[in-house]
Design a protein around this motif. Sequence first.
Motif, mmCIF file in Angstrom:
data_model
loop_
_atom_site.group_PDB
_atom_site.id
_atom_site.type_symbol
_atom_site.label_atom_id
_atom_site.label_comp_id
_atom_site.label_asym_id
_atom_site.label_seq_id
_atom_site.Cartn_x
_atom_site.Cartn_y
_atom_site.Cartn_z
ATOM 1 N N VAL A 411 13.773 -20.822 -20.827
ATOM 2 C CA VAL A 411 14.666 -20.339 -19.768
ATOM 3 C C VAL A 411 16.092 -20.343 -20.285
ATOM 4 N N ALA A 412 16.719 -19.176 -20.217
ATOM 5 C CA ALA A 412 18.130 -19.043 -20.586
ATOM 6 C C ALA A 412 18.871 -18.452 -19.391
ATOM 7 N N VAL A 413 19.990 -19.063 -19.026
ATOM 8 C CA VAL A 413 20.766 -18.627 -17.858
ATOM 9 C C VAL A 413 22.200 -18.381 -18.292
ATOM 10 N N ASP A 414 22.761 -17.258 -17.849
ATOM 11 C CA ASP A 414 24.155 -16.920 -18.156
ATOM 12 C C ASP A 414 25.067 -17.412 -17.040
ATOM 13 N N LEU A 415 26.206 -17.979 -17.430
ATOM 14 C CA LEU A 415 27.215 -18.428 -16.484
ATOM 15 C C LEU A 415 28.542 -17.790 -16.848
ATOM 16 N N ARG A 416 29.087 -17.025 -15.901
ATOM 17 C CA ARG A 416 30.408 -16.420 -16.122
ATOM 18 C C ARG A 416 31.489 -17.426 -15.743
ATOM 19 N N HIS A 417 32.487 -17.576 -16.625
ATOM 20 C CA HIS A 417 33.555 -18.535 -16.335
ATOM 21 C C HIS A 417 34.339 -18.103 -15.100
ATOM 22 N N SER A 418 34.539 -16.826 -14.926
ATOM 23 C CA SER A 418 35.272 -16.340 -13.757
ATOM 24 C C SER A 418 34.523 -16.675 -12.469
ATOM 25 N N ARG A 419 33.192 -16.568 -12.532
ATOM 26 C CA ARG A 419 32.386 -16.899 -11.352
ATOM 27 C C ARG A 419 32.461 -18.393 -11.060
ATOM 28 N N LEU A 420 32.446 -19.217 -12.106
ATOM 29 C CA LEU A 420 32.559 -20.661 -11.949
ATOM 30 C C LEU A 420 33.859 -21.025 -11.243
ATOM 31 N N VAL A 421 34.968 -20.470 -11.711
ATOM 32 C CA VAL A 421 36.278 -20.758 -11.121
ATOM 33 C C VAL A 421 36.343 -20.246 -9.685
ATOM 34 N N GLY A 422 35.760 -19.083 -9.445
ATOM 35 C CA GLY A 422 35.800 -18.516 -8.101
ATOM 36 C C GLY A 422 35.032 -19.350 -7.096
ATOM 37 N N VAL A 423 33.908 -19.904 -7.511
ATOM 38 C CA VAL A 423 33.100 -20.705 -6.582
ATOM 39 C C VAL A 423 33.711 -22.081 -6.359
ATOM 40 N N LEU A 424 34.158 -22.738 -7.430
ATOM 41 C CA LEU A 424 34.699 -24.087 -7.295
ATOM 42 C C LEU A 424 36.120 -24.093 -6.747
ATOM 43 N N GLY A 425 36.841 -23.012 -6.919
ATOM 44 C CA GLY A 425 38.211 -22.974 -6.434
ATOM 45 C C GLY A 425 39.164 -23.838 -7.231
ATOM 46 N N VAL A 426 38.830 -24.112 -8.498
ATOM 47 C CA VAL A 426 39.693 -24.925 -9.342
ATOM 48 C C VAL A 426 39.548 -24.418 -10.772
ATOM 49 N N GLN A 427 40.640 -24.448 -11.515
ATOM 50 C CA GLN A 427 40.620 -23.994 -12.891
ATOM 51 C C GLN A 427 40.009 -25.080 -13.784
ATOM 52 N N VAL A 428 38.814 -24.805 -14.309
ATOM 53 C CA VAL A 428 38.147 -25.733 -15.209
ATOM 54 C C VAL A 428 38.272 -25.190 -16.624
ATOM 55 N N ASP A 429 38.781 -26.022 -17.527
ATOM 56 C CA ASP A 429 38.978 -25.596 -18.911
ATOM 57 C C ASP A 429 37.633 -25.240 -19.547
ATOM 58 N N LYS A 430 37.618 -24.183 -20.345
ATOM 59 C CA LYS A 430 36.379 -23.744 -20.990
ATOM 60 C C LYS A 430 35.801 -24.824 -21.892
ATOM 61 N N GLN A 431 36.675 -25.545 -22.557
ATOM 62 C CA GLN A 431 36.181 -26.618 -23.418
ATOM 63 C C GLN A 431 35.521 -27.718 -22.603
ATOM 64 N N ALA A 432 36.072 -27.982 -21.399
ATOM 65 C CA ALA A 432 35.482 -28.995 -20.526
ATOM 66 C C ALA A 432 34.082 -28.565 -20.072
ATOM 67 N N VAL A 433 33.912 -27.257 -19.809
ATOM 68 C CA VAL A 433 32.602 -26.750 -19.397
ATOM 69 C C VAL A 433 31.607 -26.904 -20.552
ATOM 70 N N THR A 434 32.022 -26.537 -21.736
ATOM 71 C CA THR A 434 31.144 -26.677 -22.898
ATOM 72 C C THR A 434 30.776 -28.135 -23.133
ATOM 73 N N ASP A 435 31.760 -29.029 -22.913
ATOM 74 C CA ASP A 435 31.507 -30.453 -23.102
ATOM 75 C C ASP A 435 30.503 -30.984 -22.075
#
Length: 808
Positions: A411-435
């Motif tokens: 199972v492979a799932v794609d996550l768009r960073h723009s969608r992540l920020v839009g849903v959470l309503g907070v700017q999450v650093d890309k490196q933090a997401v990868t971590d």
Amino acid sequence: MRVSYQWLNEYVNLEGVSPEELAEQLTRGGIEVELVEPRDHGVKKVVVGHVKSVEPHPDADRLRVCTVDAGQGEFLNIVCGAPNVAAGQKVPVALSGARLPGGIKIKKSKLRGVTSEGMICSAGELGLPEKLLPKEQQDGILVFSPSAEVGEDAKKLLGLDDVVLELDLTPNRSDCLSMWGIAYEVGALLDREVRLPQPAERRPGGKGKSVDIVLDAEEDCPLYAAQVVEGIRLGPSPQWMQNRLLAAGVRPINNVVDITNYVMLEYGQPLHAFDYHRVDNGEIVVRHGTAGETVTTLDGVTRACDTETLLITDGSKPIAIAGVMGGENSEVTEETTTLLIESAYFSPESVRRTARRLGLRSEASTRFEKGVDPERILPALHRAVELMEELASGEVASAITAKQIGDIEEVAVDLRHSRLVGVLGVQVDKQAVTDIFRRLRFPTEVKEGVYRVQVPSRRPDISIEVDLIEEVARLYGYDRIPTTLPWGQQSPGSLTPEQRLRRVIRHTLRDIGFYEAVNYSLTSPNVLRSLEQVIHPKARPVRISMPMSDERKVLRTSLVPQLLEIAEYNIHRREEGVSLFEMGRVYLAEEKKLTQQPEERWMLAGLTTGTLTSKYWQREAEVPDFFSLKGDLEILFQRLGVAGIRYEAVQPEGYHPGRTARILMKNRVIGLIGQIHPQTAQTHDLEEVFIFELDLTPVAEAVLGETMQYRPLPKYPAITRDLALVVDEDIPANRLQELIHATGGKWLRSVTLFDVFTGGRIGKGKKSIAYSLTYQAKDRTLTDDEVNGVHQAVIAKLEKEVGASLRQ
């Protein structure tokens, strides 16, 4: 799921994190911890003692005087009443000054004149769950293994220095039904390494024994593995394993069963051990059951199978219900020396269906029905065989035999960073997401703002983008996501006109003393036939193709029969009077065999029976009649602003022939009011029962299309004239009122019937009927001459049209 803190510490270094802090971290991460429970329950100063001698108590037949070496430098004299105490035993000894669960303090004392310097304890006295202990440990004192060291802290030996975290898992987190799953979770939350056992496959030294596997139910069992271990010596499992099982709420039984349970708790993969010599020809056939086939399970109950029951067989007989419970005919006993160990994947739907039908739930079925990790089936088998060699003197007698249908889907799932920020309503650093994905051990590739995440098979709850957003949110920290008010275009909520109409009806009927009832739309065809449907005479009951019961076979075409049943129920429970109404849908169809959906119409029905008021010393109890119920209806029509209502006598089947009328509005039949026939009422153990039923569709059409009109209170006085008429008995009062209103003109404000009389001097076939007429003008005070002129015109009209004469 009960999680041992010490056991978990073997997989993840919990240094510097107390059990309470760990519980807080898990709860913040979405795994709710219901309870943090120390296993010792306050136990202090309890050590391992060696019973040197046991002598009878000189003054008590049931007491014994024991000499015990507790590692204190000198032997202790302890009085004990347990029947199983004996010299040479290693036992738990509560020293003077010790504390036991429940606030019990141990001190030096005399029992029947003999000094006792401590207490030899039972399992229950140490706070161990007795219901999970073997029978021999429930009665009398607890006896340790001979290898226990004298003076050793008994709390540590029994694992009572541990803390248990009880998790309240949501159904989607089946991965946390194992210590491995919790270790991955804690490792991600704390960002610490996860150290898991990696047992290697054990192979036989020689030719080995054979195992043949046949999968005849591929859709419900796509993967099955087995291995044979011989030379098994059945006995108790070591104390450390028993401690961990007890902490998890699992009862220790023997080393073989305990190993399978231990691996299930560790890996989340249920296993089962068969007696190899009771499996014909060493063959395993996985198939569905047949009608009439039975299996006697390990609990001694014979259970009937059906064609959906997944069975493990040896080609000739069932030996287990797959994923639920093993069979008694292949049970491991004291004579067992060779095991066939099973590790398999069973479809959650199959196990869930079988467990529900049989009413049989087990730790194994709980995990299978939520879905196990197919990648752990072979490692769990390796681990079980390793422990069998170590703890049960087993020797591998065959290589692993496995059958697999198809490959394990990646199972492979794609996550768009723009969608992540839009849903959470907070700017999450890309490196933090990868971590975060690194901590979760999800292999990830990032390309042009899109994370390509490989979801491991242990996490079946992750399949779409929002699942990954949730993972990021909970590890990022819900408390770090700011609370914001929702924004966007909003419109105020309001009731629809139909909802407002129904609310007015409810409030009005409640105000005049009716209670609302709510019934099923499904009812019995026999009930419907008991009363003819007057409002919709051509309606046929619509039958349900798969009814729940005989009482719920058809859709109702009337609300009245069910109100009768409720009235009967309440009268039987000593209610003096019952006034009920129901507003709901009926289902109308004229076809015997449906070719289209039945029409759904809103209806209103009311019922009153018994007494309206209780009997007091100053007055008699009031009972309902046709006219009291008609008055209630008129209040409702007045509140709704419905005009032009009239009543016509009818004699439908099931109703009183002289006390029933249909309700018309502008020559359209909209309802029925009357008394239930006494014979029908008697079948329900009721006396006089009065009902009404209205079709709300024409009522709504009349009300919702009109604007409510208000008029000012009159400024000028009214003049009242009484009118007593003698008419033919068959002339309805409504006919007279219509003539009076038609002739009275604009000054006639109201006509009220106040007396009806028959017999006596009135004459046969005649009746006297009296009205009070009120005249009033909007702009001035009327004179007697003006009123007399109109009144005489009314009398003349009545004489001409219906032959009325003034009563003398």
